[in-house]
Design a protein around this motif. Structure first.
Motif, PDB file in Angstrom:
ATOM      1  N   TYR A  24     -25.154  30.862 -17.078  1.00 18.34           N
ATOM      2  CA  TYR A  24     -23.884  31.131 -16.959  1.00 18.34           C
ATOM      3  C   TYR A  24     -24.094  29.318 -17.032  1.00 18.34           C
ATOM      4  N   ARG A  28     -17.058  29.800 -13.370  1.00 13.29           N
ATOM      5  CA  ARG A  28     -16.729  30.057 -13.985  1.00 13.29           C
ATOM      6  C   ARG A  28     -16.262  31.008 -13.380  1.00 13.29           C
ATOM      7  N   THR A  31     -19.744  36.478 -12.977  1.00 12.54           N
ATOM      8  CA  THR A  31     -21.223  36.626 -12.930  1.00 12.54           C
ATOM      9  C   THR A  31     -21.381  38.297 -13.460  1.00 12.54           C
ATOM     10  N   MET A  57     -18.230  32.813 -19.949  1.00  9.14           N
ATOM     11  CA  MET A  57     -18.196  32.309 -18.736  1.00  9.14           C
ATOM     12  C   MET A  57     -19.823  31.929 -19.370  1.00  9.14           C
TER      13      MET A  57
END
Length: 303
Positions: A24, A28, A31, A57
């Motif tokens: 990713y 972000r 997760t 993400m």
């Protein structure tokens, strides 16, 4: 549940996550754990035609989306499924040749996630207009869609731009009922949104149900006036999406530190997709509109 859904049905909004192969982006907002395409509940939805939406993400590289679109037998072992994608597009760096390759692979549009959920600054209409304008300049020749998840008020703020300045070759798609929350169905913004649908300037995804009705004592019934108004305004402009694999709601991420957003691996919520489909059938009792929702409209838009 699949018996309710007509043959050739489309689910126009799912995500696929493979963080081991495609890490990713950093930073972000969340997760999620892995969600392979093979785990998609086709036996529940009855859908073999799928639109995979590149999640925020996952960054701006199309690599994870292209990898998913190459898996033609993940939904149907006979290979009869149709996979399409909505990508995150960096218009400042991508070339026309690269866009053509994305189109050949099954990408049919770009996606903008403009709902902050209390994390970061909320995009307003003018911010989104600037992004859409840049995308449209590059994508119109392909006849692509631009899917947007944003607050209802942003759609109202963009109305003049959509009517007078947006290239008509662009198919503009409002995710998740246009971001309309229960209680907003009597607002001037919602009236403007319905006008845009009636004028055939917007497509609307009947999707993201519990993201909107979460916390309401009525549950999904709180969406009934919104859904019925959208369906009546545009039976030729509605498509269905599960929003599988049901990542966590934004409210659960409020107050998290940047480090927690990177390190706390989130499980998915247990969402009753079959119940949502049954409710949509109540909202759409006639067979003609039901066929349009599942087959005719998404085939026109993405097929």
């Amino acid at each position: 549940m699949a018996e309710l859904v007509p043959p050739g049905a489309w689910d126009t909004h799912i995500h696929v996550f493979d963080p081991d192969k495609f890490p990713y982006a950093v930073p972000r907002s969340y997760t999620p754990k892995a969600a392979p395409l093979a785990d998609y509940p086709a036996s529940i939805t009855g859908c073999k035609n799928i639109v995979v939406v590149h999640a925020s993400m996952q960054g701006s590289s199309p690599a994870p989306l292209l990898d998913t679109l190459s898996k033609k037998t993940a939904i149907d072992s006979s290979g009869n499924s149709c996979l399409r994608g909505l990508a995150t597009i960096d218009v400042d760096s991508i070339t026309d040749e690269e866009l053509d390759k994305l189109h050949a692979a099954g990408v049919r549009g770009a996606r903008l996630h403009e709902m902050s959920w209390g994390h970061g600054t909320q995009s307003e209409g003018s911010d989104i207009i600037a992004k859409v304008s840049k995308l449209a300049t590059r994508l119109a020749r392909l006849g692509w869609a631009i899917g947007i998840f944003c607050p209802l008020r942003a759609w109202a703020a963009m109305a003049d731009f959509i009517r007078t300045k947006l290239d008509p070759r662009i198919q503009l798609v409002a995710d998740h009922f246009g971001g309309t929350f229960p209680g907003e169905e009597n607002s001037a913004d919602f009236a403007t949104f319905l006008d845009l649908i009636r004028e055939k300037r917007l497509w609307v995804k009947i999707s993201g149900f519990e993201r909107l009705y979460h916390g309401h004592p009525e549950g999904i019934e709180a969406l009934t006036p919104i859904a019925k108004a959208i369906i009546a305004a545009g039976p030729d402009r509605i498509v269905f999406g599960t929003d599988w694999p049901h990542t966590q709601l934004g409210v659960s991420r409020k107050g998290k530190t940047d480090e927690q957003r990177l390190n706390d691996v989130e499980d998915f919520r247990d969402v009753d997709d079959a119940a949502h489909i049954r409710k949509v059938r109540e909202w759409i009792p006639d067979d003609e509109t039901w066929q349009k929702l599942w087959v005719t409209n998404p085939q026109r838009l993405f097929g």
